[in-house]
Design an enzyme around this catalytic site. Structure first.
Site, PDB file in Angstrom:
ATOM      1  N   TYR A   1      -4.848  12.627   1.125  1.00  0.00           N
ATOM      2  CA  TYR A   1      -4.824  13.260  -0.116  1.00  0.00           C
ATOM      3  C   TYR A   1      -3.617  13.863  -0.754  1.00  0.00           C
ATOM      4  O   TYR A   1      -3.332  14.991  -1.372  1.00  0.00           O
ATOM      5  CB  TYR A   1      -5.942  14.268  -0.446  1.00  0.00           C
ATOM      6  CG  TYR A   1      -7.452  13.800   0.214  1.00  0.00           C
ATOM      7  CD1 TYR A   1      -7.829  12.628  -0.697  1.00  0.00           C
ATOM      8  CD2 TYR A   1      -7.866  14.032   1.103  1.00  0.00           C
ATOM      9  CE1 TYR A   1      -9.086  12.233  -0.351  1.00  0.00           C
ATOM     10  CE2 TYR A   1      -9.279  13.332   1.625  1.00  0.00           C
ATOM     11  CZ  TYR A   1      -9.750  12.627   1.051  1.00  0.00           C
ATOM     12  OH  TYR A   1     -10.838  11.820   1.239  1.00  0.00           O
TER      13      TYR A   1
ATOM     14  N   ASP B   1       1.060  -1.263   0.067  1.00  0.00           N
ATOM     15  CA  ASP B   1       0.056  -0.129  -0.016  1.00  0.00           C
ATOM     16  C   ASP B   1       1.036   1.236   0.010  1.00  0.00           C
ATOM     17  O   ASP B   1       2.131   1.135   0.475  1.00  0.00           O
ATOM     18  CB  ASP B   1      -0.753  -0.027   1.332  1.00  0.00           C
ATOM     19  CG  ASP B   1      -1.638   1.230   1.276  1.00  0.00           C
ATOM     20  OD1 ASP B   1      -2.333   1.803   0.320  1.00  0.00           O
ATOM     21  OD2 ASP B   1      -1.799   1.753   2.560  1.00  0.00           O
TER      22      ASP B   1
ATOM     23  N   ASP C   1       0.081   5.027   1.143  1.00  0.00           N
ATOM     24  CA  ASP C   1      -0.116   6.084   2.251  1.00  0.00           C
ATOM     25  C   ASP C   1      -0.078   5.462   3.599  1.00  0.00           C
ATOM     26  O   ASP C   1      -0.814   4.367   3.476  1.00  0.00           O
ATOM     27  CB  ASP C   1      -1.208   6.998   1.858  1.00  0.00           C
ATOM     28  CG  ASP C   1      -1.090   7.789   0.348  1.00  0.00           C
ATOM     29  OD1 ASP C   1       0.106   8.061   0.138  1.00  0.00           O
ATOM     30  OD2 ASP C   1      -2.237   7.940  -0.143  1.00  0.00           O
TER      31      ASP C   1
ATOM     32  N   ASP D   1      -1.685  -0.903   5.736  1.00  0.00           N
ATOM     33  CA  ASP D   1      -1.708  -0.225   7.287  1.00  0.00           C
ATOM     34  C   ASP D   1      -3.312  -0.072   7.406  1.00  0.00           C
ATOM     35  O   ASP D   1      -3.617   0.349   8.574  1.00  0.00           O
ATOM     36  CB  ASP D   1      -1.284   1.190   7.255  1.00  0.00           C
ATOM     37  CG  ASP D   1      -2.141   2.171   6.186  1.00  0.00           C
ATOM     38  OD1 ASP D   1      -2.542   1.737   5.213  1.00  0.00           O
ATOM     39  OD2 ASP D   1      -2.113   3.520   6.681  1.00  0.00           O
TER      40      ASP D   1
END
Length: 176
Positions: free
Chosen positions: A28, A17, A19, A142
């Protein structure tokens, strides 16, 4: 039944993943000057490369659907990340992202997508495009949605909560 040659050509992969795993999740993110790498993130990617695994990024980017930034911004950020990784001899084999969200404000992106995690579409698309040994592959995320996507694609999933991604990933490479 696959031949020994096909098995030999198949390689395990680590699906990251973005972020919250490779970089701090500030919400964002699309500007490179705001990206802060997670401790050990670049080194984790290099370790994956050095072990002969594919390294992939699979990331939901609903900011596109929400009108906060464009797909070109996502691609520019991924290009910048690739350049930064290259400085230490690391690379990502493919960046995949999903710009769709069912509550988006940009009409063309306002939809349910088989690629948006927890759906496994991005992972499945990579499994079709690359000779991945899925049995020995795994995802690092996460959020529970990351793990759900991994499971739906038939992969192991590991929840990363910090502090150092390299320290987290290295033992997992030996398990495969």
């Amino acid at each position: 039944m696959s031949s020994a040659l096909e098995d030999q050509a198949r390689r395990p992969a680590v699906f990251f993943d973005r972020d919250g795993v490779l970089n701090m999740d500030i919400g964002y993110l699309f500007e490179s000057h705001k990206l802060v790498w997670i401790d050990g993130a670049r080194e984790a990617v290099k370790a994956v490369n050095d072990m002969g695994y594919f390294a992939f990024v699979v990331t939901n980017q609903s900011g596109v659907a929400r009108g906060l930034y464009e797909e070109a911004h996502v691609q520019q950020l991924h290009d910048w990340m690739a350049d930064e990784l290259g400085k230490i001899g690391a690379h990502i084999d493919a960046f995949e992202y999903c710009p769709f969200h069912p509550e988006g404000t940009v009409e063309r992106y306002r939809q349910i997508s088989h690629r948006r995690k927890p759906a496994p579409g991005m992972i499945n698309d990579l499994l079709k495009r690359f000779p991945v040994d899925a049995e020995r592959s795994f995802l690092v995320g996460d959020q529970p949605t990351d793990i759900a996507a991994a499971r739906a694609a038939g992969l192991k999933g590991y929840l990363f909560s910090g502090p150092n991604l390299e320290t987290f990933v290295r033992p997992l490479l030996l398990v495969g």
